[in-house]
Enzyme design. Structure first.
Site, short mmCIF file in Angstrom:
data_model
loop_
_atom_site.label_atom_id
_atom_site.label_comp_id
_atom_site.label_asym_id
_atom_site.label_seq_id
_atom_site.Cartn_x
_atom_site.Cartn_y
_atom_site.Cartn_z
N THR A 33 -12.01 24.59 23.41
CA THR A 33 -10.58 24.39 23.20
C THR A 33 -10.11 23.17 23.99
O THR A 33 -10.66 22.84 25.04
CB THR A 33 -9.78 25.63 23.65
OG1 THR A 33 -10.12 25.95 25.01
CG2 THR A 33 -10.11 26.82 22.76
N PHE A 54 -10.77 23.92 17.04
CA PHE A 54 -12.17 23.93 16.63
C PHE A 54 -12.67 25.38 16.66
O PHE A 54 -13.49 25.74 17.49
CB PHE A 54 -13.00 23.03 17.54
CG PHE A 54 -12.45 21.63 17.66
CD1 PHE A 54 -12.62 20.72 16.63
CD2 PHE A 54 -11.73 21.24 18.78
CE1 PHE A 54 -12.11 19.43 16.72
CE2 PHE A 54 -11.22 19.96 18.90
CZ PHE A 54 -11.39 19.06 17.86
N ASP A 66 -20.11 19.67 25.63
CA ASP A 66 -19.18 19.25 26.68
C ASP A 66 -18.76 20.40 27.59
O ASP A 66 -18.52 20.22 28.80
CB ASP A 66 -17.91 18.67 26.05
CG ASP A 66 -18.15 17.69 24.92
OD1 ASP A 66 -19.04 17.95 24.08
OD2 ASP A 66 -17.46 16.66 24.86
#
Length: 352
Positions: free
Chosen positions: A122, A129, A136
């Site tokens: 998020t 998404f 990441d």
């Protein structure tokens, strides 16, 4: 020479703390993942070079910017909190520990998860998404959780940090090469554009040894994590280009070389060998050293790191990654500073 590396690192951090107001990539006075990577790197620099001025700056930064943090975090914007546990240990300011514990509790109990129970990626931007896992997240959120687990002695938080690392390695791994895809769509059951994006690999390459350093004090490190991480790093060494850098997409040597990802991978190679995640073989040190020497020419006299790709979501095609523009950014500065800091700590030479 090492003095040269110290001077270069000093310029890089000096450029990071300048007033870059309004510049998305370089404005450090925000509360999001970009400045978050910047302050994590500054903390590493301050700790490894014993620069008290850097730690003082970071405490000032936290006090100056903490009101920008949302009461309910998002995964990508957890990154700045990763400096809280270390700053608490250095200052004893109780609110740093209390806030770290609060955010860690939110991550474990409330952060959105995919059906596999991985943290959903998020962001603060107006974008969603759903059911997506991105590499990441390991650096942006799991590193913080691991450090807080150690700070408060919470074994359950350490177990969750290890679980998240394993989930990300399992879901993102390319079985053919050992390296990672950028993202995984849990609903579709695929890797979307299936790009072996270099900076995605860098987040995990450098993040995992930092996480292991924290949680191994509380829980044993599983053999599967070690095996998958070693496959990743062996795969990355295999994709290093003859010039010492990595292309922005690992398996596309015709694409442009990308400095932030190259710095993160190189730093990860050194940290992992140091932590025992990789055998202390010369091939890993040699790959990191080769990357360091290839990166140095991309740092200008102001301390600005060039050759860094702009913010990159999972793109619609592999070709689209090569069209991402290049801009100076705090994460480019930061990953490069982390590499320089580790080189200085190791006594590496700045010239060959």
């Amino acid at each position: 020479m090492m003095e040269n590396l110290k001077a270069i690192a000093g310029k890089v951090w000096g450029h990071m703390k300048k007033d870059h107001s309004g510049n998305w990539g370089m404005d450090i006075d925000k509360w999001d993942w970009v400045p978050g990577v910047g302050v994590i790197a500054l903390l590493e620099y301050g700790e490894k070079t014993d620069e008290a001025e850097v730690r003082s700056y970071l405490l000032e930064w936290v006090n100056r910017n903490r009101d920008q943090a949302a009461p309910e975090p998002v995964i990508n914007a957890v990154a700045p909190y990763a400096i809280f546990p270390v700053l608490y240990k250095r200052t004893g300011e109780e609110w740093l520990k209390e806030e770290a514990a609060r955010v860690a509790k939110w991550i474990v109990e409330k952060a959105p998860r995919t059906r596999e129970q991985a943290f959903e990626h998020t962001v603060t931007e107006n974008a969603n998404f759903p059911e997506q896992v991105w590499a990441d997240t390991v650096f942006m959120a799991v590193l913080f959780l691991a450090r807080t687990a150690t700070l408060i002695g919470d074994k359950a938080y350490a177990e969750e940090a290890q679980r998240q690392v394993l989930l990300h390695l399992r879901l993102l791994e390319d079985a053919e090469t050992g390296v990672l895809f950028h993202g995984w769509n849990c609903a579709a059951g695929d890797h979307m554009s299936a790009a072996r994006w270099t900076r995605a690999n860098a987040w995990i390459a450098v993040g995992v040894p930092m996480i292991v350093k924290e949680i191994e004090q509380l829980v044993p490190i599983e053999a599967e994590l070690r095996e998958r991480y070693r496959r990743l790093m062996d795969g990355l060494v295999g994709f290093q280009q003859p010039d010492g850098l990595w292309s922005t997409v690992l398996d596309r040597p015709d694409y442009y070389r990308e400095i932030s990802g190259s710095a993160g991978i190189a730093c990860g190679l050194w940290l992992a060998a140091e932590s025992g995640l990789l055998p202390d073989e010369e091939k890993y040190a040699a790959a990191a050293r080769k990357a360091l020497h290839a990166i140095l020419p991309h740092i200008d006299d102001r301390g600005e790191v060039g050759g860094v790709s702009s913010g990159t979501p999972v793109m619609e095609s592999i070709e689209a990654y090569n069209a991402i523009p290049i801009h100076p950014t705090l994460y480019g500065q930061g990953l490069t500073l982390m590499l320089l800091s580790e080189a200085i700590r190791r006594g590496e030479a700045g010239d060959e």
